[in-house]
Scaffold this active site. Structure first.
Site, short mmCIF file in Angstrom:
data_model
loop_
_atom_site.label_atom_id
_atom_site.label_comp_id
_atom_site.label_asym_id
_atom_site.label_seq_id
_atom_site.Cartn_x
_atom_site.Cartn_y
_atom_site.Cartn_z
CG HIS A 111 -11.80 -5.36 6.92
ND1 HIS A 111 -13.16 -5.51 7.04
CD2 HIS A 111 -11.45 -6.03 5.80
CE1 HIS A 111 -13.61 -6.24 6.03
NE2 HIS A 111 -12.59 -6.56 5.26
CG ASP A 116 -9.91 -7.51 12.20
OD1 ASP A 116 -9.65 -8.70 11.96
OD2 ASP A 116 -10.36 -6.73 11.34
CD GLN A 165 -6.09 -10.78 5.91
OE1 GLN A 165 -5.28 -11.62 5.54
NE2 GLN A 165 -7.25 -10.62 5.30
CE LYS A 212 -10.77 -12.64 5.93
NZ LYS A 212 -10.85 -12.15 4.57
CB CYS A 229 -13.32 -4.04 3.31
SG CYS A 229 -14.43 -5.04 2.35
#
Ligand code: PMP
Length: 405
Positions: free
Chosen positions: A122, A199, A202, A225, A363
């Site tokens: 991302h 990261d 998600q 999220k 993104c």
């Protein structure tokens, strides 16, 4: 099996109003809706417990401080961090990664050092490293995607050199739904002594994450999220690294002593939480974690996996639909295009039936470049989505395509 009917009752956002078409919300990778328990917690906090933290000696301030610090503890438990001091509240994944880039990498890196990322990132885990490379003279390298849109891991060791000082990678792709073998890659990074930044924007909402098992130095994710409020996210960092770092932002809260010419810093994690923090949002995130834990992350993951498989099967039966991430059949994300229809047009047509899907580059412009397209339509699932909603989407898509035919 999840009791979806009962779960859906907790999400007022999904209720149809005055005989309207109920909302089908398929943009969960972007942000999720919030359960009533989180909304009530925010309301209750502002009505009954609102005060600044760490400052007042009056009871209310102590209550607010306890609520804020308890949320930190909860988060540490949720990702199995050994030490609560590892948990820094930020605005979200983007700020968490920037914190590492500015406060660690830009202080430590020298010309010729290497920063390794992947082609799956991302922009939040790419642009801060581009800026860091420019500022320090470090070289930005990346693990490319192969033709199956997976990281090229035939010989992962070839990407790690004695000059690799930072390895930053995405845990689960927001464009492809692929869960990367982070633990294995971190092991490679450790053999060359690189620090590792994951990261997890998600992955944390979908699956059980154990930062000790992963072995990462830093791990970033966002509250919004995973049913929590916007404006709050987390950076996990190993205490010894956090201790060794200079502050990211400065001002109130993060200091120990201040004279007119010099200041010393507070202990971690507060050294990295300058100013009045996002108190209510952190408390709300704690409540979101309670909600997910009550369901169990195993069930969350199973439900999302089942919906993805069902969605892929049904969408791929529609003429002209091309799914780009067919291999990631349980990832919670379906990225696709329809021959002859611009994804934005498709999204606008579906919106007329109150179906919200995302379109664009998500993104992840380098992934789109690899695919030779400017964007995709993306549907992404969460715990309140159902197979009936997927049927509705497929039905509406068929009528839309008839219109374009
Ligand atoms: N990384 C990934 C994989 C994401 O999906 C997102 C959000 N789309 C981000 C980082 C950035 O998260 P935030 O906007 O909450 O900082």
């Amino acid at each position: 099996m999840l009791d979806i009917d009962s779960i859906r009752k907790d999400f007022p956002f999904l209720e149809a109003e005055n005989g309207e078409n109920p909302l089908v919300y398929f943009d969960n990778a972007s942000t999720t809706q919030k359960p009533i328990q989180v909304l009530n917690k925010l309301d209750q906090f502002y009505r009954k417990s609102n005060a600044n933290v760490h400052r007042g000696v009056y009871r209310l301030s102590q209550q607010a401080t306890d609520a804020y610090e308890n949320a930190r503890k909860k988060i540490a438990g949720f990702i199995n961090a050994k030490d609560d001091r590892s948990i820094i509240f930020t605005r979200g994944t983007t700020e968490s990664i920037n914190l590492v880039a500015y406060a660690w990498a830009q202080q430590q890196l020298k010309p010729g050092d290497e920063i390794l990322v992947t082609e799956m990132e991302h922009h939040s885990n790419l642009v801060p490293w581009q800026i860091t490379a420019e500022r320090t003279g470090a070289i930005l390298k990346y693990i490319p995607l192969n033709d199956d849109l997976e990281l090229d891991l035939e010989k992962p060791e070839k990407y790690f050199t004695p000059k690799t000082k930072v390895f930053a990678l995405i845990h689960k792709s927001n464009a492809l739904g692929k869960l990367n073998p982070v633990q294995q890659l971190i092991r490679h990074a450790k053999t060359v002594g690189a620090i590792t930044v994951v990261d997890g924007a998600q992955s944390v909402p979908h699956t059980t994450v154990d930062v000790q098992q992963l072995g990462c130095d830093f791990f970033a994710f966002s509250g919004h999220k995973m049913l929590g409020p916007t404006g709050v996210g987390v950076l996990f960092g190993k205490p010894e690294l956090l201790e060794s770092m200079e502050p990211f932002q400065s001002g109130g809260e993060m200091i120990e002593k201040v004279t007119m010419t010099h200041s010393t810093w507070n202990d971690i994690p507060w050294k990295f939480e300058a100013g009045t923090p996002n108190i209510a949002q952190a408390v709300g995130l704690g409540k979101a974690i309670d909600f997910l834990q009550n369901i169990s992350m195993k069930k969350v993951e199973e439900h999302i996996g089942e919906l993805t498989e069902y969605g892929m099967k049904n969408l791929s039966e529609i003429n002209g639909v091309r799914i780009y991430n067919k291999k990631n059949i349980h990832g919670g994300i379906i990225s696709f295009n329809v021959d002859g229809v611009h994804p934005h047009d498709l999204a606008q047509f579906l919106d007329q039936d109150n179906i919200a899907i995302r379109t664009g580059h998500h993104c992840t412009q380098p992934i789109m470049k690899k695919l030779g397209i400017s964007g995709t339509a993306r549907i992404s699932f969460y715990i309140y989505n159902t197979k009936e909603e997927i049927d509705k989407l497929c039905g509406c898509m068929k009528s839309t395509l008839n219109y374009f035919a």
